[in-house]
Scaffold this motif. Structure first.
Motif, PDB file in Angstrom:
ATOM      1  N   SER A 125     -11.225  -1.026   8.450  1.00  0.00           N
ATOM      2  CA  SER A 125     -10.653  -1.145   7.119  1.00  0.00           C
ATOM      3  C   SER A 125      -9.960  -2.413   6.931  1.00  0.00           C
ATOM      4  O   SER A 125      -9.722  -3.019   8.050  1.00  0.00           O
ATOM      5  CB  SER A 125     -10.046  -0.036   6.520  1.00  0.00           C
ATOM      6  N   ASN A 126      -9.589  -2.879   5.559  1.00  0.00           N
ATOM      7  CA  ASN A 126      -8.953  -3.995   5.306  1.00  0.00           C
ATOM      8  C   ASN A 126      -7.988  -3.791   4.351  1.00  0.00           C
ATOM      9  O   ASN A 126      -8.344  -2.862   3.392  1.00  0.00           O
ATOM     10  CB  ASN A 126      -9.605  -5.523   5.200  1.00  0.00           C
ATOM     11  N   SER A 127      -6.909  -4.471   4.379  1.00  0.00           N
ATOM     12  CA  SER A 127      -5.846  -3.943   3.212  1.00  0.00           C
ATOM     13  C   SER A 127      -5.245  -5.391   2.671  1.00  0.00           C
ATOM     14  O   SER A 127      -5.071  -6.306   3.536  1.00  0.00           O
ATOM     15  CB  SER A 127      -4.904  -3.097   3.454  1.00  0.00           C
ATOM     16  N   LEU A 128      -4.969  -5.380   1.479  1.00  0.00           N
ATOM     17  CA  LEU A 128      -4.267  -6.732   0.936  1.00  0.00           C
ATOM     18  C   LEU A 128      -2.759  -6.206   0.263  1.00  0.00           C
ATOM     19  O   LEU A 128      -2.813  -5.068  -0.538  1.00  0.00           O
ATOM     20  CB  LEU A 128      -5.065  -7.117  -0.167  1.00  0.00           C
ATOM     21  N   TRP A 129      -1.829  -6.977   0.529  1.00  0.00           N
ATOM     22  CA  TRP A 129      -0.527  -6.573   0.254  1.00  0.00           C
ATOM     23  C   TRP A 129       0.024  -8.064  -0.751  1.00  0.00           C
ATOM     24  O   TRP A 129       0.181  -9.116   0.043  1.00  0.00           O
ATOM     25  CB  TRP A 129       0.598  -6.305   1.393  1.00  0.00           C
ATOM     26  N   LEU A 130      -0.063  -7.939  -2.019  1.00  0.00           N
ATOM     27  CA  LEU A 130       0.645  -8.784  -2.773  1.00  0.00           C
ATOM     28  C   LEU A 130       2.208  -8.417  -3.101  1.00  0.00           C
ATOM     29  O   LEU A 130       2.160  -7.197  -3.611  1.00  0.00           O
ATOM     30  CB  LEU A 130      -0.271  -8.982  -3.977  1.00  0.00           C
ATOM     31  N   THR A 131       3.046  -9.101  -2.598  1.00  0.00           N
ATOM     32  CA  THR A 131       4.563  -8.603  -2.902  1.00  0.00           C
ATOM     33  C   THR A 131       5.474  -9.812  -3.467  1.00  0.00           C
ATOM     34  O   THR A 131       5.270 -11.111  -3.013  1.00  0.00           O
ATOM     35  CB  THR A 131       4.985  -7.947  -1.819  1.00  0.00           C
ATOM     36  N   ASP A 132       6.488  -9.563  -4.283  1.00  0.00           N
ATOM     37  CA  ASP A 132       7.429 -10.470  -4.573  1.00  0.00           C
ATOM     38  C   ASP A 132       8.723 -10.154  -3.824  1.00  0.00           C
ATOM     39  O   ASP A 132       9.237  -9.020  -4.130  1.00  0.00           O
ATOM     40  CB  ASP A 132       7.510 -10.423  -6.109  1.00  0.00           C
ATOM     41  N   HIS A 133       9.114 -10.806  -3.017  1.00  0.00           N
ATOM     42  CA  HIS A 133      10.009 -10.361  -2.047  1.00  0.00           C
ATOM     43  C   HIS A 133      11.541 -11.460  -2.052  1.00  0.00           C
ATOM     44  O   HIS A 133      11.323 -12.613  -2.425  1.00  0.00           O
ATOM     45  CB  HIS A 133       9.860 -10.661  -0.627  1.00  0.00           C
ATOM     46  N   SER A 134      12.474 -10.587  -2.696  1.00  0.00           N
ATOM     47  CA  SER A 134      13.722 -11.331  -2.838  1.00  0.00           C
ATOM     48  C   SER A 134      14.616 -11.535  -1.718  1.00  0.00           C
ATOM     49  O   SER A 134      14.652 -10.577  -0.673  1.00  0.00           O
ATOM     50  CB  SER A 134      14.619 -10.862  -3.828  1.00  0.00           C
ATOM     51  N   TYR A 135      15.375 -12.533  -1.401  1.00  0.00           N
ATOM     52  CA  TYR A 135      16.345 -12.831  -0.199  1.00  0.00           C
ATOM     53  C   TYR A 135      17.538 -13.721  -0.753  1.00  0.00           C
ATOM     54  O   TYR A 135      17.758 -14.229  -1.803  1.00  0.00           O
ATOM     55  CB  TYR A 135      15.772 -13.422   0.857  1.00  0.00           C
TER      56      TYR A 135
END
Ligand code: ADP
Length: 465
Positions: free
Chosen positions: A161-171
């Motif tokens: 399978s394949n998966s896509l992760w679109l995220t907005d990461h704060s640091y």
């Protein structure tokens, strides 16, 4: 015949080849279908395995947390782009053993009779928030990088399978001595791969029955074909040997017979045998008769090897009425028996037809002789000949007749009607066969009408041109 056998062999080989190609095509198709079915069945059984195992899930989370930290470090300028993957690799090394162990525990809960390996690969890591998107890693340009799972070769891998992760990461970031909250938009794609140990063997095992039946059918067809052709060749050889033998022996017999004929002729001369010598006369006559009979038999056997397409006709136009009168008179003379009445009914006027005299006479004589041989004590033979659209001759006797069931085979080689009465009459069963071949060579037809104990009629028809 030899040519026919050769053509048969070539056609058989071509047929066999076509059969093999079709069978190969079908087997290949089945193999593909079985392979696809097996792989997707395995794929279904292991996909989302992480979701059902809290341990695997937590290892994933640890790796992901570390991954985001490394990326934040890069964004802060603490880490070089080129070292990102190296750092990730270090984390993989520290987590992977635990991941594989737990993955195998989950896997063992599934019912499988084969070994399976699993691998999570990175496909792309891209920062999307910059003015120009910043690519950290992208397949297919970069070498394969798996972040969790077992190692195995690229060519032995099957995609799960394949998966896509679109995220907005704060640091948190320190700028000019102050802690500021920053963030980045991440495009992270992963691919799951599996490796099935000995999958080809498993698929072949599933096709074992089909392969076995195919091979058996092929061998059966091949065997049957081989057996038939071999048999045909053997039969042909035997037939050749028989024909050669018959030809040789009859030719050998002809020479002494010819000498015998000459010798009897000489003996019959007055100078050698006196008229008073009754015994000598009868003996010479017997020798002569038997000699003629032997010669006739040999001629029949010799002619028997000829099919209608091998008979070389030398046709000539004949005056039908004259010709038939001569033949019927000759026949009457040769029989010279008072109990035989031959009715001649010739309606052909002076019309002409083209036949080979030698062969045609033989054909008519065969029928006339049979009328006497299989006739009654008082034989009546009616011969009717006419020319309308065709030249037709019908010869009818009042003899024992031929059973309906035997009429179909009457013109076959060596066929004789098999009742006791007829067995007293000698013959080889070749006369009618040869007659039919002669008629066929003249492009004509012969038919028989008969009723048992009533009589038989043979009708010969010859086309006029
Ligand atoms: P042969 O007379 O040498 O046996 P033929 O080929 O001439 O061979 O005839 C085949 C068979 O057909 C004969 O054995 C006989 O049984 C049958 N047959 C032929 N002509 C007649 C006839 N006119 N009447 C009855 N039976 C006949």
């Amino acid at each position: 015949m030899r040519k026919k056998i050769r053509i048969l062999i070539v056609i058989s080989i071509l047929g066999l080849l076509a059969l093999s190609v079709i069978q190969g095509y079908l087997i290949n198709n089945t193999y593909r279908l079985k392979r696809e079915a097996f792989i997707s069945e395995t794929r279904r059984s292991i996909s989302r395995l992480d979701d059902f195992s809290p341990k695997l899930d937590s290892i994933n989370d640890i790796w992901q947390g570390y991954f985001l930290n490394v990326l934040a470090g890069y964004r802060k300028g603490n880490i070089e782009k080129s070292t990102i993957l190296k750092r990730l690799k270090l984390k993989t090394d520290s987590l992977n053993d635990a991941y594989i162990k737990n993955f195998n525990i989950e896997l063992s809960k599934k019912e499988r009779a084969y070994d399976l390996k699993f691998q999570k690969r990175i496909k792309t890591i891209i920062f999307l928030d910059s003015i120009k998107s910043d690519t950290i890693y992208s397949k297919p340009n970069a070498p394969t990088f798996y972040f969790l799972g077992n190692a195995f070769k690229e060519e032995e891998a099957h995609r799960v399978s394949n998966s896509l992760w679109l995220t907005d990461h704060s640091y948190d970031e320190e700028i000019d001595g102050e802690t500021v909250e920053s963030s980045f938009d991440l495009h992270f794609e992963t691919l799951d791969y599996m490796n099935i140990d000995g999958w080809k063997k498993i698929v072949f095992n599933r096709m074992k029955g089909l392969l076995l039946v195919s091979v058996l059918i092929f061998l059966l067809v091949f065997g049957l074909l081989y057996y038939s052709i071999k048999n045909l060749i053997t039969q042909k050889k035997i037939a050749d040997v028989k024909t050669d033998f018959v030809n040789n022996i009859t030719h050998e017999l002809k020479t002494p017979l010819a000498t015998l004929t000459l010798a009897t002729k000489m003996l019959k001369k007055d100078t050698i045998v006196t008229t008073e010598s009754e015994i000598a006369n009868t003996t010479v006559n017997t020798i002569e008769r038997q000699n003629k009979r032997l010669q006739k038999l040999i001629d029949q056997v010799l002619n028997n090897s000829l099919g209608y397409n091998e008979i070389q006709l030398h046709k000539e136009p004949i005056n039908t009425a004259d010709y038939l009168h001569t033949i019927l008179n000759d026949f009457e003379l040769s029989v010279h028996d008072e109990n035989i009445i031959l009715n001649k009914n010739i309606h052909t006027d002076e019309k002409k037809v083209s036949v080979d005299k030698f062969y045609f006479t033989t054909a008519l004589f065969n029928i006339l002789e049979n009328a006497v041989k299989y006739g009654n004590d008082n034989v009546t033979i009616d011969s009717i000949s006419k020319i309308e659209h065709v030249f037709s001759i019908s010869i009818t006797d009042n003899g024992i007749g031929i059973p309906t069931k035997d009429q179909k085979q009457l013109f076959d080689k060596f066929f004789r009607v098999g009742n006791k009465e007829i067995h007293n009459v000698k013959g080889l069963g070749l006369g009618l066969y040869y007659t039919n071949q002669i008629v066929k060579a003249h492009k004509g037809t012969i038919e028989v009408k008969s009723a048992e104990n009533k009589g038989t009629t043979f009708i010969i028809k010859i086309p006029l041109t």
